[in-house]
Write an enzyme that holds these catalytic residues in place. Sequence first.
Site, PDB file in Angstrom:
ATOM      1  N   HIS A  30       0.712  -1.176   0.071  1.00  0.00           N
ATOM      2  CA  HIS A  30       0.030   0.039  -0.066  1.00  0.00           C
ATOM      3  C   HIS A  30       0.829   1.244   0.048  1.00  0.00           C
ATOM      4  O   HIS A  30       0.527   2.269  -0.598  1.00  0.00           O
ATOM      5  CB  HIS A  30      -0.921  -0.078   1.177  1.00  0.00           C
ATOM      6  CG  HIS A  30      -1.975  -1.072   1.289  1.00  0.00           C
ATOM      7  ND1 HIS A  30      -1.690  -1.952   2.224  1.00  0.00           N
ATOM      8  CD2 HIS A  30      -3.296  -1.331   0.638  1.00  0.00           C
ATOM      9  CE1 HIS A  30      -2.759  -2.843   2.172  1.00  0.00           C
ATOM     10  NE2 HIS A  30      -3.582  -2.344   1.117  1.00  0.00           N
ATOM     11  N   VAL A  38       4.075  -5.446  -5.452  1.00  0.00           N
ATOM     12  CA  VAL A  38       5.262  -5.516  -4.294  1.00  0.00           C
ATOM     13  C   VAL A  38       5.382  -6.735  -3.626  1.00  0.00           C
ATOM     14  O   VAL A  38       4.136  -7.346  -3.308  1.00  0.00           O
ATOM     15  CB  VAL A  38       4.955  -4.515  -3.455  1.00  0.00           C
ATOM     16  CG1 VAL A  38       6.166  -4.444  -2.460  1.00  0.00           C
ATOM     17  CG2 VAL A  38       4.993  -3.033  -4.024  1.00  0.00           C
TER      18      VAL A  38
END
Length: 279
Positions: A34, A175
């Site tokens: 995030h 990620v």
Amino acid sequence: MKIAETFSDLSKHRLALSGEAALIPTMGALHEGHLALIRLAKSHAKHTIVSIFVNPTQFGPNEDFESYPRSRTKDLMQLEKVGVDIVFFPTTQEVYPNGIHEATRIYVPTIGHLYCGKSRPTFFEGVCSIVLRLFLITKPTHAVFGEKDFQQVTIIKKMITDLYLNIKIIQAPIVREDDGLAMSSRNQYLSEAERQLATEIYKALIKLQKTPQNSNIAAAIQKEVCELERNGIRVDYLSLVEEGSLRKITKPTPNSRVLFAGYIGKTRLIDNMPLTQTD
Ligand code: PAF
């Protein structure tokens, strides 16, 4: 950093921002993935707005809405550190004042019923219904979505086009943890042994990505499905698709991707990887 819990507070804070503003919609339990979305947003727009809302309309009756991780204090600390202008933290009552069953929804035909939409029939309807509300209230110039939810970002882009919304969608790369597992708030559900097993997903995707040109990709996919299942991962789908349409294809193209969803124990995990060939 302003914290808004109501639409009226959010509008007030939003009006005070001049220039471009990027929205990063989240369900909280924030992790490095995030934070990468937020950093990317900051490189595109002057202001950033993060929403944190565990949206009940995107969870099915037997899914993990109740147990979904919630970590308000920790989330706020991380947001303060990375630096955002507004955090929107609404209650369910604020978002759906007449209850979730009376709320107007966005229906997503065809593409909303493939892959994740097959196992989670109202998922994308719920996602679009909340994301559109967030767009209308935050009036962003940009919005950032992670590529881990590849079907989700594809559907959001379609909604932008279909509803003539003037918002630039920024697609952020996945990620990963050091061992390749895609970061997800749901990784917290995994036991140590399950967490170890989860790395098999990345390994399978990498193997497919390295499949030699002109070999039988359908057979290679089937082999990986068997391998994952043998290891104890229940595969929902492992499919080669064309980006954009998400049409299932049998041969890699310059714009193709392999999408995965499956379960380790009760935890549903998704991942994907580009699988392109140019000959
Ligand atoms: O990707 C998510 O976390 C959610 O689906 C989203 C986009 C915040 C909508 O609730």
